[in-house]
Scaffold this motif. Structure first.
Motif, PDB file in Angstrom:
ATOM      1  N   SER A 230       0.785  -1.113  -0.020  1.00  0.00           N
ATOM      2  CA  SER A 230       0.078   0.110  -0.035  1.00  0.00           C
ATOM      3  C   SER A 230       0.886   1.187  -0.095  1.00  0.00           C
ATOM      4  O   SER A 230       0.596   2.183  -0.679  1.00  0.00           O
ATOM      5  CB  SER A 230      -0.985  -0.088   1.020  1.00  0.00           C
ATOM      6  N   THR A 231       1.929   1.090   0.494  1.00  0.00           N
ATOM      7  CA  THR A 231       2.748   2.479   0.640  1.00  0.00           C
ATOM      8  C   THR A 231       3.299   2.691  -0.696  1.00  0.00           C
ATOM      9  O   THR A 231       3.582   3.870  -1.327  1.00  0.00           O
ATOM     10  CB  THR A 231       3.958   2.498   1.808  1.00  0.00           C
ATOM     11  N   MET A 232       3.894   1.832  -1.400  1.00  0.00           N
ATOM     12  CA  MET A 232       4.232   1.843  -2.686  1.00  0.00           C
ATOM     13  C   MET A 232       2.958   2.204  -3.822  1.00  0.00           C
ATOM     14  O   MET A 232       3.446   3.260  -4.586  1.00  0.00           O
ATOM     15  CB  MET A 232       4.768   0.528  -3.451  1.00  0.00           C
ATOM     16  N   GLN A 233       1.676   1.700  -3.469  1.00  0.00           N
ATOM     17  CA  GLN A 233       0.943   2.100  -4.238  1.00  0.00           C
ATOM     18  C   GLN A 233       0.414   3.683  -4.026  1.00  0.00           C
ATOM     19  O   GLN A 233       0.336   4.520  -5.238  1.00  0.00           O
ATOM     20  CB  GLN A 233      -0.457   1.355  -3.865  1.00  0.00           C
ATOM     21  N   ALA A 234       0.463   4.118  -2.961  1.00  0.00           N
ATOM     22  CA  ALA A 234       0.527   5.395  -2.595  1.00  0.00           C
ATOM     23  C   ALA A 234       1.491   6.403  -3.225  1.00  0.00           C
ATOM     24  O   ALA A 234       1.327   7.451  -3.999  1.00  0.00           O
ATOM     25  CB  ALA A 234       0.499   5.613  -1.035  1.00  0.00           C
ATOM     26  N   ALA A 235       2.840   6.080  -3.088  1.00  0.00           N
ATOM     27  CA  ALA A 235       3.922   6.504  -3.663  1.00  0.00           C
ATOM     28  C   ALA A 235       3.611   6.695  -5.253  1.00  0.00           C
ATOM     29  O   ALA A 235       3.710   7.830  -5.769  1.00  0.00           O
ATOM     30  CB  ALA A 235       5.237   5.994  -3.484  1.00  0.00           C
ATOM     31  N   THR A 236       3.291   5.758  -5.899  1.00  0.00           N
ATOM     32  CA  THR A 236       3.038   5.573  -7.276  1.00  0.00           C
ATOM     33  C   THR A 236       1.960   6.477  -7.602  1.00  0.00           C
ATOM     34  O   THR A 236       2.063   7.540  -8.766  1.00  0.00           O
ATOM     35  CB  THR A 236       2.818   4.414  -7.828  1.00  0.00           C
TER      36      THR A 236
END
Length: 96
Positions: free
Chosen positions: A71-77
């Motif tokens: 989820s953190t990488m999804q938010a970053a993207t």
């Protein structure tokens, strides 16, 4: 110009407490002294805490999507796609 400002003459003075007699006040500039022996146990405990948190809250894999992105990488993207510079910074936290 006020009377107080005129007396100050443009200089700034910070208020501070006078050192207590026999209280180990600084005499040469250094306020804190740390020995190498003191740092070892602190570093060890920090490492144990980091390892525990890494195992318990794996940020990279939390809330993974079908591609395996957490989820953190999804938010970053999503932030990067929307031209927010914070997206790159958030992405960096995943790899740390």
């Amino acid at each position: 110009m006020s009377d107080a400002a005129a007396r100050q003459g443009g200089k700034m003075q910070l208020d501070r407490l006078a050192p207590e007699p026999g209280g180990g006040g600084s005499t040469g500039g250094a306020d804190l002294v740390v020995n190498q022996d003191d740092l070892g146990p602190v570093g060890h405990e920090a490492f144990i805490l980091h390892d525990h948190l890494h195992r318990q809250a794996d940020i990279a894999g939390s809330g993974a999507d079908k591609h395996g992105s957490g989820s953190t990488m999804q938010a970053a993207t999503a932030l990067k796609v929307s031209n927010f510079e914070m997206g790159s910074a958030l992405e960096t936290t995943v790899s740390v």
